[in-house]
Write an enzyme that holds these catalytic residues in place. Structure first.
Site, PDB file in Angstrom:
ATOM      1  N   TRP A  65      14.254 -25.956   5.517  1.00 46.73           N
ATOM      2  CA  TRP A  65      12.811 -25.675   5.445  1.00 46.73           C
ATOM      3  C   TRP A  65      12.645 -24.211   5.050  1.00 46.73           C
ATOM      4  O   TRP A  65      13.161 -23.343   5.718  1.00 46.73           O
ATOM      5  CB  TRP A  65      12.146 -25.947   6.792  1.00 46.73           C
ATOM      6  CG  TRP A  65      10.666 -25.772   6.691  1.00 46.73           C
ATOM      7  CD1 TRP A  65       9.961 -24.599   6.751  1.00 46.73           C
ATOM      8  CD2 TRP A  65       9.704 -26.807   6.462  1.00 46.73           C
ATOM      9  NE1 TRP A  65       8.623 -24.828   6.564  1.00 46.73           N
ATOM     10  CE2 TRP A  65       8.435 -26.178   6.394  1.00 46.73           C
ATOM     11  CE3 TRP A  65       9.776 -28.189   6.300  1.00 46.73           C
ATOM     12  CZ2 TRP A  65       7.259 -26.901   6.178  1.00 46.73           C
ATOM     13  CZ3 TRP A  65       8.613 -28.898   6.084  1.00 46.73           C
ATOM     14  CH2 TRP A  65       7.371 -28.257   6.028  1.00 46.73           C
TER      15      TRP A  65
ATOM     16  N   HIS B 133      15.305 -31.903  13.814  1.00 46.96           N
ATOM     17  CA  HIS B 133      14.949 -30.619  13.226  1.00 46.96           C
ATOM     18  C   HIS B 133      15.535 -29.522  14.107  1.00 46.96           C
ATOM     19  O   HIS B 133      15.331 -29.512  15.323  1.00 46.96           O
ATOM     20  CB  HIS B 133      13.432 -30.485  13.113  1.00 46.96           C
ATOM     21  CG  HIS B 133      12.824 -31.461  12.159  1.00 46.96           C
ATOM     22  ND1 HIS B 133      11.465 -31.534  11.910  1.00 46.96           N
ATOM     23  CD2 HIS B 133      13.396 -32.422  11.380  1.00 46.96           C
ATOM     24  CE1 HIS B 133      11.231 -32.496  11.021  1.00 46.96           C
ATOM     25  NE2 HIS B 133      12.388 -33.041  10.685  1.00 46.96           N
TER      26      HIS B 133
ATOM     27  N   ASN C 111       6.319 -36.898  10.149  1.00 47.96           N
ATOM     28  CA  ASN C 111       6.968 -35.653  10.538  1.00 47.96           C
ATOM     29  C   ASN C 111       6.747 -35.355  12.017  1.00 47.96           C
ATOM     30  O   ASN C 111       5.628 -35.419  12.524  1.00 47.96           O
ATOM     31  CB  ASN C 111       6.394 -34.490   9.717  1.00 47.96           C
ATOM     32  CG  ASN C 111       7.059 -33.176  10.029  1.00 47.96           C
ATOM     33  OD1 ASN C 111       8.226 -32.983   9.722  1.00 47.96           O
ATOM     34  ND2 ASN C 111       6.320 -32.258  10.658  1.00 47.96           N
ATOM     35  N   GLU C 112       7.833 -35.060  12.744  1.00 47.74           N
ATOM     36  CA  GLU C 112       7.783 -34.604  14.131  1.00 47.74           C
ATOM     37  C   GLU C 112       6.687 -35.334  14.910  1.00 47.74           C
ATOM     38  O   GLU C 112       5.749 -34.706  15.418  1.00 47.74           O
ATOM     39  CB  GLU C 112       7.581 -33.093  14.163  1.00 47.74           C
ATOM     40  CG  GLU C 112       8.683 -32.353  13.409  1.00 47.74           C
ATOM     41  CD  GLU C 112       8.504 -30.845  13.358  1.00 47.74           C
ATOM     42  OE1 GLU C 112       7.537 -30.334  13.961  1.00 47.74           O
ATOM     43  OE2 GLU C 112       9.333 -30.176  12.721  1.00 47.74           O
TER      44      GLU C 112
ATOM     45  N   TYR D  57      15.710 -25.789  15.091  1.00 52.43           N
ATOM     46  CA  TYR D  57      15.180 -24.438  15.135  1.00 52.43           C
ATOM     47  C   TYR D  57      15.697 -23.771  16.414  1.00 52.43           C
ATOM     48  O   TYR D  57      16.882 -23.806  16.700  1.00 52.43           O
ATOM     49  CB  TYR D  57      13.652 -24.461  15.019  1.00 52.43           C
ATOM     50  CG  TYR D  57      13.172 -24.957  13.670  1.00 52.43           C
ATOM     51  CD1 TYR D  57      13.303 -24.168  12.535  1.00 52.43           C
ATOM     52  CD2 TYR D  57      12.603 -26.222  13.532  1.00 52.43           C
ATOM     53  CE1 TYR D  57      12.882 -24.615  11.284  1.00 52.43           C
ATOM     54  CE2 TYR D  57      12.181 -26.680  12.292  1.00 52.43           C
ATOM     55  CZ  TYR D  57      12.317 -25.875  11.166  1.00 52.43           C
ATOM     56  OH  TYR D  57      11.904 -26.324   9.945  1.00 52.43           O
TER      57      TYR D  57
ATOM     58  N   ARG E  16      12.801 -33.257   0.264  1.00 51.20           N
ATOM     59  CA  ARG E  16      11.897 -33.911   1.225  1.00 51.20           C
ATOM     60  C   ARG E  16      10.501 -33.394   0.934  1.00 51.20           C
ATOM     61  O   ARG E  16      10.232 -32.198   1.012  1.00 51.20           O
ATOM     62  CB  ARG E  16      12.313 -33.591   2.662  1.00 51.20           C
ATOM     63  CG  ARG E  16      11.464 -34.248   3.749  1.00 51.20           C
ATOM     64  CD  ARG E  16      12.100 -34.018   5.110  1.00 51.20           C
ATOM     65  NE  ARG E  16      11.343 -34.592   6.214  1.00 51.20           N
ATOM     66  CZ  ARG E  16      10.563 -33.880   7.043  1.00 51.20           C
ATOM     67  NH1 ARG E  16      10.435 -32.561   6.861  1.00 51.20           N
ATOM     68  NH2 ARG E  16       9.931 -34.472   8.031  1.00 51.20           N
TER      69      ARG E  16
ATOM     70  N   GLU F 186      15.150 -30.802   8.940  1.00 46.33           N
ATOM     71  CA  GLU F 186      14.644 -29.447   8.764  1.00 46.33           C
ATOM     72  C   GLU F 186      15.520 -28.504   9.577  1.00 46.33           C
ATOM     73  O   GLU F 186      16.016 -28.864  10.646  1.00 46.33           O
ATOM     74  CB  GLU F 186      13.210 -29.283   9.284  1.00 46.33           C
ATOM     75  CG  GLU F 186      12.133 -29.980   8.510  1.00 46.33           C
ATOM     76  CD  GLU F 186      10.744 -29.659   9.079  1.00 46.33           C
ATOM     77  OE1 GLU F 186      10.606 -28.654   9.829  1.00 46.33           O
ATOM     78  OE2 GLU F 186       9.810 -30.425   8.808  1.00 46.33           O
TER      79      GLU F 186
END
Length: 458
Positions: free
Chosen positions: A286, A228, A161-162, A230, A84, A257
Site C-alpha cells: 500500500w 493487512h 476491504n477490512e 501494519y 489491487r 496490504e
C-alpha cells in the site's frame, strides 16, 4: 488502509490477543471442486493451467483517482504482476459502475497484470459508522456482474476491504460465510479473496482461527485469505508465526496490504518481504500514490510520477525480496516480464560485470532506465563458490555522474570514486547466491558505464 483518513488501533486488545492461550485447531479441508480461472491447491494459488502464481504488486486507489489509470502501466514497468484496485459500491464514495470496472479490467489485461478488485466502502464496519456491510458489498458485485463474467483468468474478487473494525469482530465469520454463499449462488466462478477483521490486521485471530470453516463454506473451495500488516506486525516473531499458521493449516494466504511505517506502529517490512518470499506468499504493498490524512509516507511514488520513487517505493520495488527481484508474470500473458520502458533520452549504457571472482564475489552494474539529466541503476552482487559475510563494490565514474539516491547499500564517494558496502541485512550470501542494490544518479552530456566494477568479500 483508507486513503482519506487514518484509523486508531486498540492496543489493549492487541496485547490481549497476542498473549492469548491455546490456539484453535484448523479443521480438515474437503477436496476441492473444479473451478474456472484461478484456483487453490493447499497454500498455493494456481492459474487456470495449474501453474502456481505468487502475487507481487501494489494497491491503486482508483475510486478516488479515476483519471490515474496510467498507474497500472507504470507499476507494471517497475515489475509488478498484480494490482489491487480500490472500488466503491457507492455507499461511502462515488460508485464505480460496470462500464468503469470493465475499463479497469481491460487496462489490467493490456498491461499484463492480474487484477484484484475490492470494495473499499466496508472498511472498519462495526466501528466506522459510515462503513458498508459485506452484504451490501455483495449487492454491488451482483449489480456489476456483467463486467466480471468471463474474466476469471484475470480477475480475483476481493469481497470487501477490512470489513470489520475492532467492534464485534467475531461477526466477521458469519458475514463472510454468507457473502461467499451469496456470490456462488449468483453464479460467480471467480477466486474469492476475503480480508481479515480488526481493520485487516486480525489481532484477535478471528480470521486465522476460523479460516478452515470459512474455506469449507465455498462449494468451489476457492477462497484466499488476506491479512493487512501494519503496526500489529512490528516484530519478526509475529509475522513469521502468522504466516506459518496458515502454512501449517495448508490454507492460502496473501498479504493484501502492508507498509514500511504507520501511525499505529512500525511494521517490520524486511521480515514481511523475506518470509513472504520464503513461503511463496503473495504481497501487495500500500499504495502507489495519493495517500492523505497523515500517511502520505505510504506513497510509493510522488504525485503519481513513476520517475519519483519514494524511499518506500524504492524498498518495495528494488530492495531485497522486493518486486523486481521476485515477481513473475502470469502465464496467461506468456509468463515473460517486459523489458524496461523505452527511455525518454539517450539509452542507458550497457551493463558491466566483474571478471570471475578472486575476492569471493562479482558485481554487475546496469543502467535500467534513463531520462534527461538522470538515470536509474542496479548493481547485482553474487557470491562465488563459497559463502560470504560481507561485500564491497567499487568503481570510478567516467563522466562526473553523481548519486541522487540509493538503497540496500551504504554508499560513500570521494570525487569520482564510489564505494558501496552491504547493508546490515544483505551482506551474508550463500555460495552462488546474489543480492542487489540500486540508485538514481545525475549525468550531463554522456552517461558511460564505469570501465571496471570491482567486488571484494569477506
Amino acid at each position: 488502509m483508507t486513503i482519506p483518513q487514518t484509523r486508531l488501533k486498540w492496543w489493549a486488545g492487541i496485547a490481549a490477543a497476542v498473549c492469548a492461550g491455546a490456539i484453535a485447531m484448523f479443521a480438515a479441508q474437503p477436496p476441492a471442486q473444479a473451478a474456472t480461472g484461478f484456483t487453490v491447491s493447499g497454500t498455493q494459488i494456481l492459474e487456470g493451467n495449474g501453474t502456481p502464481f505468487v502475487m507481487r504488486g501494489v494497491n491503486h486507489a482508483h475510486t478516488w483517482y479515476t483519471n490515474q489509470l496510467s498507474s497500472l502501466a507504470n507499476s507494471k514497468a517497475l515489475g509488478a504482476n498484480t494490482v489491487r484496485v480500490v472500488l466503491s459500491s457507492g455507499n461511502r464514495w462515488t460508485r464505480n459502475d460496470a462500464a468503469d470496472v470493465t475499463n479497469v479490467i481491460n487496462q489490467c489485461k493490456a498491461n499484463k497484470l492480474i487484477c484484484v478488485l475490492e470494495v473499499h466502502d466496508t472498511t472498519g464496519y462495526g466501528e466506522e459508522g459510515a462503513a458498508a456491510s459485506l452484504a451490501q458489498a455483495v449487492d454491488y458485485w451482483i449489480s456489476i456482474k456483467s463486467a466480471l463474467d468471463g474474466q476469471e483468468n484475470y480477475v480475483i474478487l476481493n469481497i470487501g476491504n477490512e470489513p470489520y473494525g475492532n467492534t464485534n469482530a467475531s461477526g466477521w465469520v458469519a458475514d463472510t460465510k454468507n457473502a461467499i454463499t451469496r456470490l456462488r449462488a449468483a453464479g460467480f466462478a471467480h477466486q474469492i479473496m476475503v480480508d481479515a477483521p480488526n481493520w485487516g490486521q486480525d489481532w484477535s485471530f478471528t480470521m486465522r482461527d476460523n479460516a478452515a470453516s470459512v474455506f469449507a463454506t465455498d462449494p468451489n473451495r476457492n477462497v484466499v485469505f488476506s491479512v493487512h500488516m501494519y503496526g500489529v506486525f512490528d516484530t519478526a516473531a509475529e509475522i513469521t508465526d502468522y504466516l506459518a499458521r496458515f502454512r501449517a493449516a495448508n490454507l492460502p494466504l496473501v498479504i493484501g496490504e502492508f507498509g514500511h511505517n504507520h501511525s499505529d506502529g512500525n511494521p517490520d517490512e524486511d521480515t514481511i518481504l523475506a518470509t513472504a518470499q520464503q513461503y511463496g506468499v503473495g504481497y501487495l504493498g500500500w499504495s502507489w500514490s495519493g495517500n492523505g490524512g497523515g500517511v502520505e509516507y505510504l506513497d510509493m511514488v510522488t504525485d503519481f510520477n513513476p520517475a519519483q520513487l519514494t524511499s518506500w517505493g524504492q524498498r518495495l520495488f528494488n530492495g531485497a525480496n522486493g518486486i523486481k527481484a521476485t515477481s513473475k508474470q502470469a502465464t496467461i500473458y506468456g509468463g515473460v516480464q517486459p523489458s524496461s520502458p523505452a527511455p525518454s533520452s539517450p539509452s542507458p549504457s550497457p551493463s558491466v560485470s566483474t571478471p570471475p571472482p578472486t575476492g569471493g564475489c562479482t558485481a554487475t552494474y546496469a543502467a535500467t532506465n534513463s531520462w534527461q539529466g538522470g538515470f536509474q541503476g542496479d548493481v547485482t552482487v553474487k557470491a562465488g563458490n563459497a559463502a560470504i559475510t560481507a561485500w564491497t563494490v567499487t568503481w570510478t565514474w567516467p563522466n562526473g555522474q553523481r548519486f541522487t539516491n540509493n538503497w540496500n547499500a551504504v554508499v560513500t564517494t570521494s570525487g569520482e570514486t564510489v564505494t558501496a558496502k552491504n547493508a546490515a541485512y544483505n551482506g551474508r550470501l550463500a555460495a552462488g547466491a546474489s543480492t542487489s542494490w540500486g540508485f538514481t544518479a545525475s549525468w550531463t552530456g554522456t552517461n558511460t558505464a564505469p570501465a571496471t566494477v570491482t567486488c571484494t568479500a569477506s
